[in-house]
Design a protein around this motif. Structure first.
Motif, PDB file in Angstrom:
ATOM      1  N   THR A 253      44.628  29.507 -61.111  1.00  6.44           N
ATOM      2  CA  THR A 253      45.605  30.561 -60.841  1.00  6.44           C
ATOM      3  C   THR A 253      44.845  31.830 -60.456  1.00  6.44           C
ATOM      4  OG1 THR A 253      45.577  31.357 -63.116  1.00  6.44           O
ATOM      5  CG2 THR A 253      47.163  29.603 -62.594  1.00  6.44           C
ATOM      6  N   SER A 254      45.577  32.825 -59.982  1.00  5.79           N
ATOM      7  CA  SER A 254      44.918  34.088 -59.632  1.00  5.79           C
ATOM      8  C   SER A 254      44.329  34.730 -60.891  1.00  5.79           C
ATOM      9  CB  SER A 254      45.897  35.033 -58.951  1.00  5.79           C
ATOM     10  OG  SER A 254      46.969  35.346 -59.801  1.00  5.79           O
ATOM     11  N   ARG A 255      44.991  34.549 -62.025  1.00  6.68           N
ATOM     12  CA  ARG A 255      44.446  35.090 -63.287  1.00  6.68           C
ATOM     13  C   ARG A 255      43.139  34.377 -63.643  1.00  6.68           C
ATOM     14  NH1 ARG A 255      45.787  38.319 -67.479  1.00  6.68           N
ATOM     15  NH2 ARG A 255      45.154  37.732 -69.580  1.00  6.68           N
ATOM     16  N   ASP A 256      43.087  33.049 -63.473  1.00  6.98           N
ATOM     17  CA  ASP A 256      41.846  32.303 -63.723  1.00  6.98           C
ATOM     18  C   ASP A 256      40.712  32.861 -62.870  1.00  6.98           C
ATOM     19  OD1 ASP A 256      43.207  30.590 -65.451  1.00  6.98           O
ATOM     20  OD2 ASP A 256      43.530  29.074 -63.896  1.00  6.98           O
ATOM     21  N   ARG A 257      41.008  33.105 -61.605  1.00  6.73           N
ATOM     22  CA  ARG A 257      39.981  33.639 -60.702  1.00  6.73           C
ATOM     23  C   ARG A 257      39.543  35.043 -61.124  1.00  6.73           C
ATOM     24  NH1 ARG A 257      42.460  30.116 -57.298  1.00  6.73           N
ATOM     25  NH2 ARG A 257      41.039  28.875 -56.054  1.00  6.73           N
TER      26      ARG A 257
ATOM     27  N   ALA B  39      41.134  38.611 -73.553  1.00  8.85           N
ATOM     28  CA  ALA B  39      41.663  39.573 -74.519  1.00  8.85           C
ATOM     29  C   ALA B  39      41.710  40.991 -73.953  1.00  8.85           C
ATOM     30  CB  ALA B  39      40.821  39.543 -75.788  1.00  8.85           C
ATOM     31  N   THR B  40      40.850  41.295 -72.994  1.00  7.53           N
ATOM     32  CA  THR B  40      40.778  42.663 -72.466  1.00  7.53           C
ATOM     33  C   THR B  40      41.384  42.815 -71.078  1.00  7.53           C
ATOM     34  OG1 THR B  40      38.580  42.281 -71.518  1.00  7.53           O
ATOM     35  CG2 THR B  40      38.682  43.117 -73.782  1.00  7.53           C
ATOM     36  N   LEU B  41      41.645  41.711 -70.405  1.00  4.88           N
ATOM     37  CA  LEU B  41      42.147  41.779 -69.033  1.00  4.88           C
ATOM     38  C   LEU B  41      43.621  42.155 -69.029  1.00  4.88           C
ATOM     39  CD1 LEU B  41      40.985  41.208 -66.184  1.00  4.88           C
ATOM     40  CD2 LEU B  41      41.985  38.946 -66.348  1.00  4.88           C
ATOM     41  N   PRO B  42      43.988  43.251 -68.385  1.00  4.50           N
ATOM     42  CA  PRO B  42      45.408  43.640 -68.383  1.00  4.50           C
ATOM     43  C   PRO B  42      46.246  42.662 -67.564  1.00  4.50           C
ATOM     44  CG  PRO B  42      44.143  45.078 -66.935  1.00  4.50           C
ATOM     45  CD  PRO B  42      43.164  44.163 -67.605  1.00  4.50           C
ATOM     46  N   GLU B  43      47.511  42.539 -67.948  1.00  4.73           N
ATOM     47  CA  GLU B  43      48.442  41.679 -67.220  1.00  4.73           C
ATOM     48  C   GLU B  43      48.742  42.285 -65.865  1.00  4.73           C
ATOM     49  OE1 GLU B  43      51.868  39.815 -69.818  1.00  4.73           O
ATOM     50  OE2 GLU B  43      52.111  41.967 -69.764  1.00  4.73           O
ATOM     51  N   THR B  44      48.919  41.423 -64.879  1.00  3.98           N
ATOM     52  CA  THR B  44      49.416  41.906 -63.588  1.00  3.98           C
ATOM     53  C   THR B  44      50.920  42.093 -63.717  1.00  3.98           C
ATOM     54  OG1 THR B  44      49.844  39.689 -62.729  1.00  3.98           O
ATOM     55  CG2 THR B  44      47.638  40.612 -62.327  1.00  3.98           C
ATOM     56  N   ARG B  45      51.515  42.778 -62.763  1.00  3.32           N
ATOM     57  CA  ARG B  45      52.968  42.970 -62.799  1.00  3.32           C
ATOM     58  C   ARG B  45      53.700  41.633 -62.762  1.00  3.32           C
ATOM     59  NH1 ARG B  45      52.470  47.868 -58.877  1.00  3.32           N
ATOM     60  NH2 ARG B  45      52.495  49.556 -60.388  1.00  3.32           N
TER      61      ARG B  45
ATOM     62  N   GLU C 241      52.568  38.661 -63.832  1.00  5.55           N
ATOM     63  CA  GLU C 241      52.415  37.993 -65.123  1.00  5.55           C
ATOM     64  C   GLU C 241      53.341  38.624 -66.169  1.00  5.55           C
ATOM     65  OE1 GLU C 241      47.706  36.811 -64.548  1.00  5.55           O
ATOM     66  OE2 GLU C 241      48.254  38.677 -65.535  1.00  5.55           O
ATOM     67  N   ARG C 242      53.452  39.950 -66.136  1.00  5.22           N
ATOM     68  CA  ARG C 242      54.352  40.646 -67.061  1.00  5.22           C
ATOM     69  C   ARG C 242      55.795  40.222 -66.809  1.00  5.22           C
ATOM     70  NH1 ARG C 242      57.472  45.264 -66.792  1.00  5.22           N
ATOM     71  NH2 ARG C 242      57.801  46.310 -68.776  1.00  5.22           N
ATOM     72  N   ASN C 243      56.196  40.183 -65.534  1.00  3.25           N
ATOM     73  CA  ASN C 243      57.558  39.770 -65.204  1.00  3.25           C
ATOM     74  C   ASN C 243      57.835  38.347 -65.665  1.00  3.25           C
ATOM     75  OD1 ASN C 243      58.351  42.187 -64.129  1.00  3.25           O
ATOM     76  ND2 ASN C 243      58.152  41.563 -61.998  1.00  3.25           N
ATOM     77  N   GLU C 244      56.878  37.448 -65.471  1.00  2.00           N
ATOM     78  CA  GLU C 244      57.066  36.063 -65.905  1.00  2.00           C
ATOM     79  C   GLU C 244      57.204  35.981 -67.424  1.00  2.00           C
ATOM     80  OE1 GLU C 244      53.766  33.988 -64.164  1.00  2.00           O
ATOM     81  OE2 GLU C 244      54.713  33.920 -62.192  1.00  2.00           O
TER      82      GLU C 244
END
Length: 188
Positions: free
Chosen positions: A45-49, A100-106, A108-111
């Motif tokens: 996923t984009s978060r994994d990357r 633990a430190t990576l902020p959520e993207t918009r 990811e937050r919406n999901e």
């Protein structure tokens, strides 16, 4: 009396050969396309990357894939070619730290918020309309009757019983739905 003789014109053999060659080329192309394997879905996923990019200090878009070899080594493959090996335990520790430190993207937050809303609606026996992802808001209905609006902004969940009116604010979707006066659905 004059007689006219009509003869059939001969088709030059070179054009017949060209046509046969073109047909053979087309047939070969169709066969090769039929045998082509459909591309597989990307497992990252984009978060994994983003996590991998943060760990090894590269742009997330440059990471193609990762795999574990022999249960010991994590390999990171790059889009432009090349790969890097990492110790599996070290890599797993770094993934946990970065997550633990990576902020959520918009998105990811919406999901996450959409999942929370879905669970809260189930508790109250509600269903919701189409979600406005830019503002994250929707209309709630119960038994075909309009109940109110529910949404989430940067700070909290909010609800309004009518289109225009004062927002009621709460910390969770469940609490804000309850503020509309809706009682939890009782299982039959």
């Amino acid at each position: 009396m004059n007689y006219a003789t009509h003869t059939q014109q001969a088709i030059p053999s070179s054009s017949v050969n060209e046509q046969a060659l073109a047909q053979a080329e087309l047939n070969h192309l169709l066969e090769s396309q039929a045998e082509a394997v459909a591309p597989t879905q990307d497992p990252l996923t984009s978060r994994d990357r983003r996590i991998i990019g943060e760990i090894i200090e590269v742009q997330p878009e440059s990471v193609r894939t990762i795999w574990i070899e022999g249960g010991i080594t994590v390999w990171v493959q790059f889009v432009e070619g090349g790969r890097l090996p990492f110790d599996r335990d070290w890599f797993a520790t770094r993934v946990a730290e970065v997550k633990a430190t990576l902020p959520e993207t918009r998105r990811e937050r919406n999901e996450r918020l959409s999942d929370e809303l879905e669970k809260a609606c189930t508790v109250f026996g509600l269903y919701h309309g189409e979600i406005d992802w830019l503002g994250f808001s929707t209309k709630l209905y119960q038994d075909g009757r309009f109940v109110g609006f529910v949404g989430c902004n940067q700070q909290d969940w909010y609800a309004r019983p009518r289109q225009y009116g004062v927002n009621r604010v709460a910390g969770s979707a469940k609490d804000v739905i309850a503020s509309l006066g809706v009682r939890a659905a009782v299982a039959a």
